[in-house]
Structure formats: structure tokens, C-alpha cells
Write a protein that holds these residues in place. Structure first.
Motif, PDB file in Angstrom:
ATOM      1  N   THR A 324       2.880  18.909 -32.748  1.00 41.56           N
ATOM      2  CA  THR A 324       1.967  19.206 -33.841  1.00 41.56           C
ATOM      3  C   THR A 324       0.691  18.406 -33.632  1.00 41.56           C
ATOM      4  N   SER A 325      -0.416  18.905 -34.150  1.00 37.73           N
ATOM      5  CA  SER A 325      -1.701  18.258 -33.927  1.00 37.73           C
ATOM      6  C   SER A 325      -2.086  17.368 -35.089  1.00 37.73           C
ATOM      7  N   PHE A 326      -2.877  16.339 -34.793  1.00 36.51           N
ATOM      8  CA  PHE A 326      -3.535  15.520 -35.812  1.00 36.51           C
ATOM      9  C   PHE A 326      -4.806  14.984 -35.169  1.00 36.51           C
ATOM     10  N   GLY A 327      -5.960  15.462 -35.648  1.00 42.39           N
ATOM     11  CA  GLY A 327      -7.219  15.062 -35.039  1.00 42.39           C
ATOM     12  C   GLY A 327      -7.278  15.479 -33.580  1.00 42.39           C
ATOM     13  N   PRO A 328      -7.666  14.550 -32.687  1.00 44.34           N
ATOM     14  CA  PRO A 328      -7.800  14.904 -31.269  1.00 44.34           C
ATOM     15  C   PRO A 328      -6.500  14.822 -30.488  1.00 44.34           C
ATOM     16  N   SER A 329      -5.420  14.476 -31.136  1.00 44.59           N
ATOM     17  CA  SER A 329      -4.181  14.214 -30.414  1.00 44.59           C
ATOM     18  C   SER A 329      -3.032  15.068 -30.931  1.00 44.59           C
ATOM     19  N   LEU A 330      -1.858  14.877 -30.312  1.00 42.49           N
ATOM     20  CA  LEU A 330      -0.655  15.624 -30.658  1.00 42.49           C
ATOM     21  C   LEU A 330       0.507  14.667 -30.825  1.00 42.49           C
ATOM     22  N   GLN A 331       1.440  15.024 -31.701  1.00 36.93           N
ATOM     23  CA  GLN A 331       2.734  14.363 -31.734  1.00 36.93           C
ATOM     24  C   GLN A 331       3.732  15.270 -31.022  1.00 36.93           C
ATOM     25  N   ILE A 332       4.555  14.665 -30.149  1.00 35.76           N
ATOM     26  CA  ILE A 332       5.486  15.413 -29.314  1.00 35.76           C
ATOM     27  C   ILE A 332       6.903  14.952 -29.625  1.00 35.76           C
ATOM     28  N   ALA A 333       7.802  15.902 -29.840  1.00 39.54           N
ATOM     29  CA  ALA A 333       9.223  15.593 -29.972  1.00 39.54           C
ATOM     30  C   ALA A 333       9.916  15.961 -28.664  1.00 39.54           C
ATOM     31  N   THR A 334      10.591  15.021 -28.041  1.00 39.62           N
ATOM     32  CA  THR A 334      11.276  15.333 -26.793  1.00 39.62           C
ATOM     33  C   THR A 334      12.694  15.807 -27.065  1.00 39.62           C
ATOM     34  N   ILE A 335      13.244  16.518 -26.082  1.00 44.05           N
ATOM     35  CA  ILE A 335      14.582  17.108 -26.216  1.00 44.05           C
ATOM     36  C   ILE A 335      15.415  16.771 -24.981  1.00 44.05           C
ATOM     37  N   ASN A 336      15.393  15.506 -24.614  1.00 41.47           N
ATOM     38  CA  ASN A 336      16.073  15.090 -23.387  1.00 41.47           C
ATOM     39  C   ASN A 336      17.583  15.269 -23.437  1.00 41.47           C
TER      40      ASN A 336
END
Length: 364
Positions: A324-336
Motif C-alpha cells: 500500500t502507498s503512503f506519500g512517496p513510499s510503500l508498505q510491503i507485506a512479505t509472504i515468506n
């Protein structure tokens, strides 16, 4: 329509109480129809916390990591404007957790789900007026169907739309608010490509509903979606994109009034799992290939996306999932925990910060 019939739940999760509650009427007032709001975040991390991190099995020294020691993840949403805290869903446990770097973590809601195959707590969204009503909306799997539910404080669950087809695979979809009265729902094809083209089925569709209504009538926007469907709205332009794995490969499409317009496709199926838009860049996560592909978002002057820029994710993140985005960056959820070949050091699924790199200029 048969696809909208309330079905009796079976299997791992029992939803009979929730279905009876739905028939009895609403459990809370209709949310305020005012503007979209930012939910409250946990207490901010102090300067001391940043300089002297705690130790333990659930602490990652990577300064980008916000949450660790999670079960298999699905949806993720920022919990503050800077992205230092996060809401993240555990697909198989039905928990929605709020966390900040080095903790604490707190479960804000739990919904019973059938987490078999790729189902479970598929995605979630906070109410646009969350500060007032504390409501959470979720796309989930039961023993008999996929459905949209509303979760009130105290884990009181109300089915909003039931009877979305469920399969052994192809359940992963996505939800996103366009406004307080319009919830966009993208569903997988439930392992049946023919159902995605069938106007009588809600499988493989992008549709909208008013979640404030009892028995909302879906308005289908597009058909023919495949599996691992992810919506990625552009918070700046208002455009909406959708990534999925279709009959001829993985693909990124733009939602237009006439339907879907394909922007890019990957015939080798690198394993699309999520997408996000930040400052004119569309980033697509590829779990099996352990990489991100970033493309310049189309504009009126340049409607194509150009050649993607590829960034390897295996060393820093492992298998990348929803974002998901917030400003210029993204939050990433990994699924290892869910992807074969994920690096051994990435045994815990995490939520991290990622700033996409600009791809090459658009090519007509």
C-alpha cells in the motif's frame, strides 16, 4: 441472483451466528458520510527506541521493518501519514494487527475464517470514518463462500455481501474505498476462468457496493479477472489499476469506463501478489520471482507505461506480497512462509518500507 444468496457456513469456520445477526438487522448506526479520515496510530517511537533497539527473536535490525513474527500476511494499510506504523492482516488466523517498529503489536480485530488454500482474511479496509465508528470492512473466506463483512468493536461481525464463489484456489481478491458510500471489491475467479466471464457470477469481477446498505446490489465495473487480484488506486490522480494472473500470464491493467485496458503483461508468470502507486510510479510485487517491477503510470500525454524497472527483493525482503502507498513510499507485506524457495533468514513475514525507483520514461 443466485450468487448473492446467503449460504449456510460449513467447514473450519461457523458463521451461523453472524448470519442470524444479519437477518436480525444492523448492529450499529450507519457511518458518517463525511470525508475520509486517517486512523489513530500507536504511540510514536521515541528517539531512544530508534537508537537502542531491543533484542529478541521478533526484532529485525533492518530499520525499514515495522512488524515481525506474523503468520501468513494479506492486506496492509499505513496507520499514520509517515508510514512508521501499520495495520496488517494475517490471512490464515483472521487477525488484524497494528504495529510499530520494535513493537508493541496489538490485535485490533479477529474474524473467523477458513484459511485453506489461498482463502482466509483476504483483504481489509478501515472505515472512511474510522475515528467515529471504529468499523473495519473485510473480504473473507468461510467454509462455503467468500464474502464482505463489517467488523464492529468487540469483534461483532455483520455479513454485508455473501455468496461470492469460493474455490480451492483463486480466492485472493482486494477491496478499496472510493468514497464513504462506494466500496470497490475485486474478486478472484475461484479457479474457474469461465465464471469470470459469466455475468451471473461474482467470481473474477470488479464491482462496487454501498456498504452502508443492507443487501447492497453490486454494480459490476469489469469482468474477466484471474487469480491473485490486487487493486492499486493512485491517491494523486484518482486512477485505479488492477494486477492479477490471467489466462495468458500475469498482467497489470487500468480500470476505465469501458472496462479494463492492459498496460503490461508477463507471459512467464513471475507471481504477481500485489501492487501500489506512489508519486506516479506503479510498483508490482512478484513473489515467485523475488522482485519488484516499477512502471511509470500512464498520463493523458503518454498513455503507455514503458519498460518496467526491476529490483531484486530476495536479499532484503524475500517473497513480497501485498502493498500500500503512503506519500512517496510503500508498505510491503512479505509472504515468506507461503512461497517455496524463500530465503531461510526470512522465516517471519514482515511489513517493511520501500521506496520505488523511477522506471524509464514512457514509450508510446
Amino acid at each position: 441472483m443466485g450468487a448473492l444468496t446467503v449460504l449456510s457456513a460449513a467447514g473450519c469456520a461457523d458463521f451461523s451466528d453472524q448470519d442470524r445477526a444479519a437477518r436480525a438487522g444492523t448492529f450499529s448506526s450507519v457511518p458518517d458520510r463525511g470525508g475520509m479520515q486517517q486512523p489513530p496510530a500507536p504511540p510514536p517511537t521515541s528517539e531512544e527506541d530508534e537508537q537502542t533497539p531491543p533484542t529478541g527473536p521478533c526484532v529485525d535490525p533492518n530499520p525499514a521493518v515495522i512488524a515481525t513474527c506474523l503468520a501468513t500476511t494479506s492486506g496492509v494499510r499505513p496507520a499514520d501519514p509517515e508510514g512508521k506504523t501499520t495495520y496488517v492482516a494475517e490471512r490464515t488466523t483472521g487477525k488484524i494487527i497494528i504495529s510499530k517498529r520494535y513493537g508493541p503489536q496489538r490485535v485490533v480485530a479477529t474474524v473467523p475464517v477458513d484459511g485453506g488454500g489461498d482463502g482466509g482474511l483476504i483483504d481489509f479496509e478501515l472505515s472512511p470514518t474510522y475515528l467515529q465508528d471504529q468499523l473495519i470492512y473485510a473480504l473473507i473466506s468461510t467454509g462455503s463462500d467468500n464474502r464482505v463483512v463489517r467488523i464492529a468493536p468487540g469483534d461483532s461481525i455483520k455479513p454485508i455481501l455473501t455468496g461470492i464463489p469460493k474455490g480451492a484456489t483463486g480466492n485472493m481478491g482486494s477491496i478499496s474505498f472510493a468514497s464513504p458510500t462506494e466500496l470497490r471489491v475485486a474478486t478472484g475467479n475461484a479457479g474457474d476462468p469461465a465464471a469470470a466471464a459469466n455475468p451471473g457470477s461474482l467470481a473474477g469481477k470488479l464491482f462496487t457496493i454501498d456498504p452502508n446498505l443492507d443487501g447492497p446490489r453490486p454494480k459490476v465495473v469489469a469482468s474477466g479477472l484471474g487469480s491473485n487480484v490486487a487493486l492499486c488506486p493512485d491517491p494523486t490522480s484518482g486512477r485505479l489499476y488492477v494486477a492479477d494472473s490471467g489466462p495468458e500470464g500475469d498482467r497489470l491493467q487500468q480500470v476505465e469506463p469501458a472496462g479494463l485496458r492492459k498496460l503490461w503483461s508477463w507471459a512467464d508468470r513471475p507471481g504477481i501478489t500485489g501492487c501500489g502507486v506512489a508519486e506516479g510510479i506503479i510498483t508490482v510485487s512478484m513473489a515467485r520471482a523475488f522482485r519488484f517491477d516499477s512502471l511509470a503510470a500512464p498520463t493523458n500525454a503518454s498513455p503507455s507505461v514503458g519498460q518496467p524497472r526491476t529490483v531484486d527483493s530476495k536479499e532484503d525482503f524475500g517473497a513480497v506480497g501485498r502493498m500500500t502507498s503512503f506519500g512517496p513510499s510503500l508498505q510491503i507485506a512479505t509472504i515468506n512462509k507461503s512461497v517455496p524457495g524463500a530465503p531461510a533468514k526470512s522465516t517471519n513475514d514482515i511489513v517493511s518500507l520501500f521506496s520505488p525507483e523511477s522506471p524509464a520514461e514512457n514509450n508510446d
